[in-house]
Design a protein around this motif. Structure first.
Motif, PDB file in Angstrom:
ATOM      1  N   LEU A  19       0.809  -1.210   0.000  1.00 50.65           N
ATOM      2  CA  LEU A  19       0.000   0.000   0.000  1.00 50.65           C
ATOM      3  C   LEU A  19       0.847   1.268   0.000  1.00 50.65           C
ATOM      4  CD1 LEU A  19      -2.764  -1.164   2.492  1.00 50.65           C
ATOM      5  CD2 LEU A  19      -3.062  -0.741   0.031  1.00 50.65           C
ATOM      6  N   ASP A  20       1.936   1.265   0.773  1.00 50.56           N
ATOM      7  CA  ASP A  20       2.806   2.448   0.792  1.00 50.56           C
ATOM      8  C   ASP A  20       3.454   2.673  -0.567  1.00 50.56           C
ATOM      9  OD1 ASP A  20       2.147   2.796   3.432  1.00 50.56           O
ATOM     10  OD2 ASP A  20       4.040   2.024   4.235  1.00 50.56           O
ATOM     11  N   TYR A  21       3.840   1.575  -1.218  1.00 47.07           N
ATOM     12  CA  TYR A  21       4.419   1.704  -2.562  1.00 47.07           C
ATOM     13  C   TYR A  21       3.388   2.256  -3.532  1.00 47.07           C
ATOM     14  CZ  TYR A  21       6.750   0.471  -6.937  1.00 47.07           C
ATOM     15  OH  TYR A  21       7.338   0.531  -8.174  1.00 47.07           O
ATOM     16  N   TRP A  22       2.171   1.746  -3.487  1.00 48.27           N
ATOM     17  CA  TRP A  22       1.090   2.193  -4.367  1.00 48.27           C
ATOM     18  C   TRP A  22       0.848   3.696  -4.172  1.00 48.27           C
ATOM     19  CZ3 TRP A  22      -4.275  -0.752  -4.462  1.00 48.27           C
ATOM     20  CH2 TRP A  22      -4.966  -0.424  -5.629  1.00 48.27           C
ATOM     21  N   ALA A  23       0.854   4.139  -2.915  1.00 49.80           N
ATOM     22  CA  ALA A  23       0.551   5.534  -2.609  1.00 49.80           C
ATOM     23  C   ALA A  23       1.714   6.478  -2.904  1.00 49.80           C
ATOM     24  CB  ALA A  23       0.147   5.660  -1.140  1.00 49.80           C
ATOM     25  N   SER A  24       2.944   6.018  -2.736  1.00 46.25           N
ATOM     26  CA  SER A  24       4.085   6.944  -2.765  1.00 46.25           C
ATOM     27  C   SER A  24       5.087   6.712  -3.883  1.00 46.25           C
ATOM     28  CB  SER A  24       4.826   6.887  -1.413  1.00 46.25           C
ATOM     29  OG  SER A  24       3.959   7.207  -0.345  1.00 46.25           O
ATOM     30  N   ASN A  25       5.206   5.478  -4.366  1.00 46.90           N
ATOM     31  CA  ASN A  25       6.270   5.168  -5.324  1.00 46.90           C
ATOM     32  C   ASN A  25       5.778   4.652  -6.671  1.00 46.90           C
ATOM     33  OD1 ASN A  25       7.529   4.245  -2.352  1.00 46.90           O
ATOM     34  ND2 ASN A  25       8.849   5.560  -3.590  1.00 46.90           N
ATOM     35  N   TYR A  26       4.523   4.284  -6.747  1.00 43.30           N
ATOM     36  CA  TYR A  26       3.963   3.807  -8.015  1.00 43.30           C
ATOM     37  C   TYR A  26       3.767   5.005  -8.938  1.00 43.30           C
ATOM     38  CZ  TYR A  26       0.770   1.312 -11.195  1.00 43.30           C
ATOM     39  OH  TYR A  26       0.178   0.732 -12.289  1.00 43.30           O
ATOM     40  N   ASN A  27       4.447   4.996 -10.079  1.00 40.16           N
ATOM     41  CA  ASN A  27       4.412   6.119 -11.001  1.00 40.16           C
ATOM     42  C   ASN A  27       3.241   5.930 -11.982  1.00 40.16           C
ATOM     43  OD1 ASN A  27       4.903   7.919 -13.225  1.00 40.16           O
ATOM     44  ND2 ASN A  27       7.008   8.136 -12.490  1.00 40.16           N
ATOM     45  N   PHE A  28       2.147   6.620 -11.718  1.00 42.88           N
ATOM     46  CA  PHE A  28       0.930   6.418 -12.506  1.00 42.88           C
ATOM     47  C   PHE A  28       1.144   6.762 -13.973  1.00 42.88           C
ATOM     48  CE2 PHE A  28      -0.597   6.688  -8.185  1.00 42.88           C
ATOM     49  CZ  PHE A  28      -1.631   5.777  -8.144  1.00 42.88           C
ATOM     50  N   THR A  29       1.889   7.812 -14.259  1.00 43.89           N
ATOM     51  CA  THR A  29       2.118   8.198 -15.647  1.00 43.89           C
ATOM     52  C   THR A  29       2.931   7.148 -16.389  1.00 43.89           C
ATOM     53  OG1 THR A  29       2.056  10.543 -15.059  1.00 43.89           O
ATOM     54  CG2 THR A  29       3.100   9.971 -17.149  1.00 43.89           C
ATOM     55  N   THR A  30       4.007   6.703 -15.763  1.00 42.41           N
ATOM     56  CA  THR A  30       4.863   5.694 -16.385  1.00 42.41           C
ATOM     57  C   THR A  30       4.131   4.378 -16.574  1.00 42.41           C
ATOM     58  OG1 THR A  30       6.839   6.702 -15.415  1.00 42.41           O
ATOM     59  CG2 THR A  30       7.016   4.413 -16.149  1.00 42.41           C
TER      60      THR A  30
END
Length: 457
Positions: free
Chosen positions: A89-100
């Motif tokens: 969840l922390d990765y999804w919220a903070s590190n997952y690059n939605f544009t990429t």
């Protein structure tokens, strides 16, 4: 994870089965609004995540409620360990690059077309055909809780020209009610009906004959395609080939007395003692019962928050990646990258298809389909089965042969799990391409097929 032979095997075989005249199968039903007409055009499509959707998702991720702590030492034996949730969840919220990641999902050409009233989404790649080679069409079918994302890590190597005589044209559809394909508002659209939709899709793309690969729920649809259209399916490759004939069940039951008569000694422990297999199915198939019995109840719970969607999917990916994952502190999920898992989640979250995808179970495992009996009808389509060590259920070749009367080979793996294309892309590609080659060779030698994809004469 649509395996159900224990239930289906209890029903007597249907005599004189013909799906074209079977009122229990809705092979030509209109699934869309009555007010629209079928648009047979093929239209380009791109994934577009709206800013409002992403902002709402991030708010939910960053303002989630604290989770109930797990019991000490239970790991994933209670279905999930909430101590591991922050890793995802922390990765999804903070590190997952939605544009990429949106760009990643758009790297292959995607299309929409309307079939039986529903908008059907699919990836379609026609590679260049080098001189001296020919092209074969391959329909690739994902599973649950998967999506077309299951095959992203293997597409490039599948379509790449190799030392073999052929190159592969791939068609990868989203199931109705999954991802960017429409859901229906009418009951009755199960895996049998999906087979008819995908046969129409391949015909619309210019393929009167084609090959099929399927895993998980895609294996069930693949079984149906091979059963309903043996004159059109040139070969069937599956990472979860299933035989639900009465003969298969009888062989497996009788084999418990002396397993060595049914399979090699080094494989006996994959199935026997049978009580261990039944205990495993009883313990880990609770999801299957509720999906089948009350899909909308569990669908609401699963799809309401990103935490609930992630938790349910992690539970399912864990139990079917390895049978021993219950004792693993991380659920054995470290074999997948966080981007793999979250890309797949994003497809469900963006399209709000948690409930409509689960309905596939209820529309497949029911009295209507049991009465029809198509599960138990043999097919002559040349078939290759891949059996990973961590697969849901091991089925001996003799049992498979009662359904697939031209069983070309069974590729037994000493490791790996149910989601092979995600877990081991290179191994999956090699098995698929070599499997297609062996099916073509088998057809040429045994079924009067020619080299151009096994077209029978």
């Amino acid at each position: 994870m649509m395996y159900s032979w224990l239930v289906l095997g209890l029903v007597a075989a249907a005599a004189g089965y013909d799906y074209r005249s079977d009122p229990e199968i809705y092979h030509d039903k209109w699934w869309g609004p009555e007010s629209i007409k079928e648009d047979t055009s093929i239209r380009p499509f791109k994934v577009e995540w709206k800013k409002e959707m992403v902002e709402d998702l991030l708010y939910r991720l960053n303002n989630r409620r604290p989770m109930t702590p797990p019991l000490k030492g239970t790991n994933y034996n209670y279905g999930l360990n909430t101590d591991t949730m922050s890793y995802w969840l922390d990765y999804w919220a903070s590190n997952y690059n939605f544009t990429t990641r949106e760009e990643y999902l758009n790297q292959y050409p995607q299309f929409l077309t309307n079939i039986q009233g529903l908008k059907i989404h699919f990836i379609w790649i026609k590679p260049e055909v080098p001189k001296g080679k020919y092209s074969i069409p391959l329909l690739m079918l994902h599973g649950y809780p998967g999506s077309v994302r299951e095959f992203y890590d293997v597409i490039d190597d599948i379509i790449k020209p190799t030392g073999r005589d052929f190159v592969v044209e791939v068609v990868i559809p989203s199931f109705p009610g999954f991802g960017y394909s429409d859901a229906t508002n009418y009951p009755g659209l199960g895996t049998a009906e999906m087979a008819f939709i995908f046969e129409k899709l391949m015909t619309r793309l210019g393929h009167e004959r084609f090959y099929v690969h399927g895993g998980d729920a895609g294996a069930v649809i693949g079984n149906n395609l091979a059963t309903f259209f043996p004159e059109k399916v040139l070969g069937y490759h599956s990472t979860m080939a299933v035989a639900t004939t009465d003969e298969a069940l009888s062989l497996i039951t009788a084999g418990s007395v002396y397993p060595a008569t049914l399979m090699p000694a080094d494989l006996i422990s994959r199935l026997y003692p049978l009580k261990n297999t039944l205990q495993y199915l009883a313990q880990d198939f609770g999801y299957f019962h509720i999906h089948t019995a009350k899909p909308d109840a569990i669908g609401l719970c699963v799809g309401e928050t990103p935490t609930s969607l992630l938790g349910w999917f992690l539970h399912l990916f864990s139990i079917f990646s390895r049978r021993t994952n219950g004792d693993n502190p991380m659920g054995g999920l470290e074999i997948y990258s966080r981007d793999q898992i979250i890309d797949n989640l994003m497809i469900y979250w963006d399209t709000e298809t948690a409930t409509t995808s689960i309905r596939m179970y209820a529309e497949t495992i029911n009295l209507r389909n049991l009465r029809s009996g198509y599960f138990r009808v043999p097919t002559p389509v040349p078939t290759i089965a891949v059996q990973a060590l961590g697969e849901i259920f091991y089925m001996p070749p003799a049992a498979l042969n009662t359904k697939f009367t031209n069983l070309v080979a069974v590729d037994v793996l000493d490791d790996y799990g149910h989601f092979l294309a995600l877990e081991q892309p290179k191994i999956f590609v090699e098995l698929l391409l070599s499997g297609l080659q062996r099916i073509i060779q088998f057809s040429k030698q045994n079924m009067n097929g020619d080299a151009e994809g096994g077209n029978y004469v």
